[in-house]
Design a protein around this motif. Structure first.
Motif, PDB file in Angstrom:
ATOM      1  N   GLN A 376       0.821  -1.213   0.000  1.00  0.00           N
ATOM      2  CA  GLN A 376       0.000   0.000   0.000  1.00  0.00           C
ATOM      3  C   GLN A 376       0.855   1.263   0.000  1.00  0.00           C
ATOM      4  O   GLN A 376       0.332   2.374   0.002  1.00  0.00           O
ATOM      5  CB  GLN A 376      -0.899   0.005   1.243  1.00  0.00           C
ATOM      6  N   ALA A 377       2.174   1.106  -0.003  1.00  0.00           N
ATOM      7  CA  ALA A 377       3.082   2.244   0.110  1.00  0.00           C
ATOM      8  C   ALA A 377       3.608   2.662  -1.260  1.00  0.00           C
ATOM      9  O   ALA A 377       3.765   1.839  -2.159  1.00  0.00           O
ATOM     10  CB  ALA A 377       4.256   1.888   1.020  1.00  0.00           C
ATOM     11  N   ASN A 378       3.888   3.954  -1.390  1.00  0.00           N
ATOM     12  CA  ASN A 378       4.557   4.443  -2.598  1.00  0.00           C
ATOM     13  C   ASN A 378       5.851   5.175  -2.265  1.00  0.00           C
ATOM     14  O   ASN A 378       6.452   5.811  -3.118  1.00  0.00           O
ATOM     15  CB  ASN A 378       3.636   5.355  -3.415  1.00  0.00           C
ATOM     16  N   CYS A 379       6.277   5.059  -0.991  1.00  0.00           N
ATOM     17  CA  CYS A 379       7.495   5.725  -0.567  1.00  0.00           C
ATOM     18  C   CYS A 379       8.007   5.105   0.711  1.00  0.00           C
ATOM     19  O   CYS A 379       7.326   4.292   1.357  1.00  0.00           O
ATOM     20  CB  CYS A 379       7.246   7.222  -0.355  1.00  0.00           C
ATOM     21  N   LEU A 380       9.225   5.494   1.069  1.00  0.00           N
ATOM     22  CA  LEU A 380       9.774   5.201   2.386  1.00  0.00           C
ATOM     23  C   LEU A 380       9.999   6.524   3.109  1.00  0.00           C
ATOM     24  O   LEU A 380      10.608   7.453   2.553  1.00  0.00           O
ATOM     25  CB  LEU A 380      11.098   4.434   2.278  1.00  0.00           C
ATOM     26  N   ILE A 381       9.485   6.628   4.324  1.00  0.00           N
ATOM     27  CA  ILE A 381       9.745   7.786   5.175  1.00  0.00           C
ATOM     28  C   ILE A 381      11.062   7.514   5.895  1.00  0.00           C
ATOM     29  O   ILE A 381      11.229   6.471   6.533  1.00  0.00           O
ATOM     30  CB  ILE A 381       8.611   7.987   6.194  1.00  0.00           C
ATOM     31  N   VAL A 382      12.013   8.432   5.775  1.00  0.00           N
ATOM     32  CA  VAL A 382      13.348   8.216   6.332  1.00  0.00           C
ATOM     33  C   VAL A 382      13.541   9.138   7.537  1.00  0.00           C
ATOM     34  O   VAL A 382      13.558  10.368   7.398  1.00  0.00           O
ATOM     35  CB  VAL A 382      14.442   8.487   5.277  1.00  0.00           C
ATOM     36  N   LEU A 383      13.688   8.523   8.712  1.00  0.00           N
ATOM     37  CA  LEU A 383      13.921   9.285   9.933  1.00  0.00           C
ATOM     38  C   LEU A 383      15.383   9.101  10.339  1.00  0.00           C
ATOM     39  O   LEU A 383      15.840   7.970  10.526  1.00  0.00           O
ATOM     40  CB  LEU A 383      12.991   8.804  11.046  1.00  0.00           C
ATOM     41  N   PRO A 384      16.146  10.188  10.479  1.00  0.00           N
ATOM     42  CA  PRO A 384      17.580  10.094  10.749  1.00  0.00           C
ATOM     43  C   PRO A 384      17.891   9.471  12.110  1.00  0.00           C
ATOM     44  O   PRO A 384      17.020   9.337  12.982  1.00  0.00           O
ATOM     45  CB  PRO A 384      18.048  11.554  10.695  1.00  0.00           C
ATOM     46  N   GLU A 385      19.166   9.135  12.269  1.00  0.00           N
ATOM     47  CA  GLU A 385      19.624   8.449  13.475  1.00  0.00           C
ATOM     48  C   GLU A 385      19.410   9.276  14.744  1.00  0.00           C
ATOM     49  O   GLU A 385      19.225   8.710  15.835  1.00  0.00           O
ATOM     50  CB  GLU A 385      21.116   8.109  13.332  1.00  0.00           C
ATOM     51  N   ASP A 386      19.438  10.601  14.630  1.00  0.00           N
ATOM     52  CA  ASP A 386      19.320  11.444  15.823  1.00  0.00           C
ATOM     53  C   ASP A 386      17.882  11.850  16.138  1.00  0.00           C
ATOM     54  O   ASP A 386      17.637  12.651  17.044  1.00  0.00           O
ATOM     55  CB  ASP A 386      20.195  12.696  15.681  1.00  0.00           C
ATOM     56  N   VAL A 387      16.922  11.289  15.396  1.00  0.00           N
ATOM     57  CA  VAL A 387      15.509  11.612  15.619  1.00  0.00           C
ATOM     58  C   VAL A 387      14.820  10.443  16.322  1.00  0.00           C
ATOM     59  O   VAL A 387      14.859   9.310  15.837  1.00  0.00           O
ATOM     60  CB  VAL A 387      14.799  11.922  14.282  1.00  0.00           C
ATOM     61  N   THR A 388      14.229  10.714  17.476  1.00  0.00           N
ATOM     62  CA  THR A 388      13.445   9.689  18.175  1.00  0.00           C
ATOM     63  C   THR A 388      11.950   9.920  18.046  1.00  0.00           C
ATOM     64  O   THR A 388      11.161   9.005  18.259  1.00  0.00           O
ATOM     65  CB  THR A 388      13.821   9.648  19.670  1.00  0.00           C
ATOM     66  N   GLU A 389      11.573  11.136  17.679  1.00  0.00           N
ATOM     67  CA  GLU A 389      10.155  11.429  17.452  1.00  0.00           C
ATOM     68  C   GLU A 389      10.038  12.497  16.374  1.00  0.00           C
ATOM     69  O   GLU A 389      10.701  13.534  16.431  1.00  0.00           O
ATOM     70  CB  GLU A 389       9.475  11.916  18.728  1.00  0.00           C
ATOM     71  N   ALA A 390       9.210  12.210  15.382  1.00  0.00           N
ATOM     72  CA  ALA A 390       8.878  13.183  14.337  1.00  0.00           C
ATOM     73  C   ALA A 390       7.422  13.564  14.529  1.00  0.00           C
ATOM     74  O   ALA A 390       6.522  12.718  14.389  1.00  0.00           O
ATOM     75  CB  ALA A 390       9.111  12.598  12.959  1.00  0.00           C
ATOM     76  N   ALA A 391       7.198  14.807  14.875  1.00  0.00           N
ATOM     77  CA  ALA A 391       5.865  15.245  15.260  1.00  0.00           C
ATOM     78  C   ALA A 391       4.965  15.442  14.051  1.00  0.00           C
ATOM     79  O   ALA A 391       5.428  15.738  12.942  1.00  0.00           O
ATOM     80  CB  ALA A 391       5.946  16.542  16.051  1.00  0.00           C
ATOM     81  N   GLU A 392       3.682  15.261  14.279  1.00  0.00           N
ATOM     82  CA  GLU A 392       2.699  15.568  13.244  1.00  0.00           C
ATOM     83  C   GLU A 392       2.901  17.000  12.759  1.00  0.00           C
ATOM     84  O   GLU A 392       3.077  17.924  13.554  1.00  0.00           O
ATOM     85  CB  GLU A 392       1.291  15.402  13.809  1.00  0.00           C
ATOM     86  N   GLY A 393       2.912  17.202  11.436  1.00  0.00           N
ATOM     87  CA  GLY A 393       3.104  18.522  10.855  1.00  0.00           C
ATOM     88  C   GLY A 393       4.544  18.868  10.556  1.00  0.00           C
ATOM     89  O   GLY A 393       4.807  19.844   9.847  1.00  0.00           O
ATOM     90  N   SER A 394       5.482  18.090  11.098  1.00  0.00           N
ATOM     91  CA  SER A 394       6.893  18.366  10.806  1.00  0.00           C
ATOM     92  C   SER A 394       7.263  17.813   9.446  1.00  0.00           C
ATOM     93  O   SER A 394       6.591  16.931   8.890  1.00  0.00           O
ATOM     94  CB  SER A 394       7.790  17.751  11.878  1.00  0.00           C
ATOM     95  N   GLU A 395       8.357  18.339   8.875  1.00  0.00           N
ATOM     96  CA  GLU A 395       8.810  17.885   7.560  1.00  0.00           C
ATOM     97  C   GLU A 395       9.828  16.766   7.718  1.00  0.00           C
ATOM     98  O   GLU A 395      10.681  16.796   8.608  1.00  0.00           O
ATOM     99  CB  GLU A 395       9.435  19.039   6.775  1.00  0.00           C
ATOM    100  N   VAL A 396       9.711  15.771   6.839  1.00  0.00           N
ATOM    101  CA  VAL A 396      10.608  14.629   6.868  1.00  0.00           C
ATOM    102  C   VAL A 396      11.082  14.330   5.445  1.00  0.00           C
ATOM    103  O   VAL A 396      10.488  14.788   4.445  1.00  0.00           O
ATOM    104  CB  VAL A 396       9.912  13.362   7.438  1.00  0.00           C
ATOM    105  N   ASP A 397      12.173  13.576   5.356  1.00  0.00           N
ATOM    106  CA  ASP A 397      12.661  13.106   4.059  1.00  0.00           C
ATOM    107  C   ASP A 397      11.832  11.911   3.606  1.00  0.00           C
ATOM    108  O   ASP A 397      11.509  11.022   4.397  1.00  0.00           O
ATOM    109  CB  ASP A 397      14.132  12.672   4.156  1.00  0.00           C
ATOM    110  N   VAL A 398      11.523  11.892   2.316  1.00  0.00           N
ATOM    111  CA  VAL A 398      10.728  10.811   1.731  1.00  0.00           C
ATOM    112  C   VAL A 398      11.462  10.296   0.505  1.00  0.00           C
ATOM    113  O   VAL A 398      11.917  11.072  -0.333  1.00  0.00           O
ATOM    114  CB  VAL A 398       9.324  11.323   1.357  1.00  0.00           C
ATOM    115  N   LEU A 399      11.569   8.993   0.417  1.00  0.00           N
ATOM    116  CA  LEU A 399      12.215   8.320  -0.703  1.00  0.00           C
ATOM    117  C   LEU A 399      11.097   7.735  -1.572  1.00  0.00           C
ATOM    118  O   LEU A 399      10.414   6.788  -1.175  1.00  0.00           O
ATOM    119  CB  LEU A 399      13.118   7.212  -0.176  1.00  0.00           C
TER     120      LEU A 399
END
Length: 401
Positions: A376-399
């Motif tokens: 069901q996915a069309n991408c991978l959300i990539v969260l860096p090594e130093d991130v333990t929480e990515a909040a709703e509304g924040s920008e993230v890298d997408v592959l």
């Protein structure tokens, strides 16, 4: 643990660059040129007509119009492929077809729609500027020039151009012969009936599909039991005819890690990569043959393929662009990630018309066994090594996949 980038660099170095091999054009689709292609002939190779119509001298029809047509005798027919093209005499026309050589003495073509279509004589209802509807020699490609540059990916247009300049074979980076091996005593091949404790094998199916999409020649051994001698006996006879071995399973910290047990000390090293999923990885050479070992869970296999194998193989095949497209997107819900690890989450990315930044949300949880969510996915959300929480509304890298 080593970083994702370090392991990717190690896999890329292991695979190196594939040597050049000459292949027939029909076998080159999707491959990459290993050398420049120079045109043996010009394109077009001769001045020719761009229209069905009449080759003539523009000065002979300068006064032609709908109200005052010019009539000329038709002295020759010139179909495409005619090689003995006679010169055009002043005050005459040659009926000519698209692609046919321009006769010496003619400097333009009037399309048949602007004439009465006559065969013995023709009435011309329009003037023609010098060079009208004439394709000039070398207008597309000059003889001796580089028609296709080294590194070009060979699609339909590139292969057509190679043939048009007189080639029937091209020097390309040779596709590797890859042996895919799935390990695990629990693996059963569909459609055999499952017993309690068994699962259907799927890793090799995914890897074969991904590798063939890159142009690799792939064979697979879909189920090897967790026994060292059985593992070696299944693979060793094939090493001489293989350029790369890719295994799944048997590389973690359990008691029955057959790949690790069989290949430790045989030229393959095993390591933990700071990522989730897909931490247990391995690489090296077995009797000189490159080996890349992947974890056993299906999502780990696919993420490892995207993170390591796909870019390394594209580089080895001569591609200049080896990465999936990266974009930034706003999260529609908060995500957690383990400290010190790069997390790859299956996601679905959309971008509204007129919006600069798209939005992305996860599909399924982080578990490496949740394969249905990947469909069901069309991408991978990539969260860096130093991130333990990515909040709703924040920008993230997408592959983007």
């Amino acid at each position: 643990m080593i970083s994702v980038d370090e392991h990717r660099a190690a896999v890329t170095e292991l695979l190196g660059t594939r040597p050049g091999v000459e292949l027939p054009l029909a076998d080159c689709a999707g491959l990459v040129l290993a050398g420049d292609v120079r045109a043996g002939v010009a394109l077009p190779p001769f001045d020719n007509s761009a229209m069905d119509g009449y080759a003539l001298r523009s000065v002979d029809v300068v006064e032609a119009s709908d109200d005052s047509p010019v009539e000329l005798p038709v002295s020759e027919d010139i179909p495409a492929g005619r090689t003995d093209v006679p010169a055009l005499l002043p005050g005459t026309a040659h009926r000519i077809m698209t692609g046919a050589p321009m006769p010496p003495g003619a400097d333009s073509v009037v399309m048949v729609e602007r004439t009465d279509g006559g065969t013995g004589k023709v009435r011309i209802f329009a003037a023609a500027a010098p060079g009208a509807h004439v394709r000039r020699t070398g207008e597309d490609v000059a003889a001796g020039s580089v028609a296709l540059a080294r590194g070009s990916v060979l699609g339909p247009a590139q292969l057509g151009l190679a043939s048009a300049v007189g080639l029937d074979r091209l020097l390309v980076h040779a596709p590797p012969r890859v042996l895919v091996v799935s390990t695990g005593t629990e693996l059963v091949l569909p459609p055999d009936e499952l017993r309690h404790g068994q699962i259907y094998e799927s890793n090799s199916v995914m890897l074969v599909a991904g590798l063939r999409a890159l142009g690799c020649h792939v064979e697979s051994i879909r189920s090897v039991a967790d026994d060292v001698e059985t593992f070696r006996a299944a693979i060793e006879p094939r090493l001489a005819s293989t350029d790369l071995v890719v295994t799944s399973g048997g590389v973690s910290a359990g008691a029955y890690e057959v790949v690790k047990d069989a290949l430790t000390g045989a030229g393959v090293s095993f390591r933990k990569v700071a990522m989730q999923p897909g931490g247990p990885q391995g690489l090296g050479r077995w009797d000189g043959v490159p080996v890349v070992t992947l974890p056993g869970n299906p999502v780990s296999v696919l993420v490892s393929f995207e993170a390591f194998l796909r870019p390394a193989l594209l580089a080895s095949l001569g591609h200049s662009g080896t990465d999936r497209q990266h974009v930034r997107a706003r999260l529609i819900e908060t995500l957690q990630s383990p400290k010190g690890k790069r997390q790859f989450r299956r996601g679905y990315y959309t971008q509204a018309q007129g919006e600069v930044t798209g939005i992305v949300g996860p599909r399924g949880g982080p578990g490496s066994h949740l394969l249905a969510a990947f469909t069901q996915a069309n991408c991978l959300i990539v969260l860096p090594e130093d991130v333990t929480e990515a909040a709703e509304g924040s920008e993230v890298d997408v592959l983007l996949l």
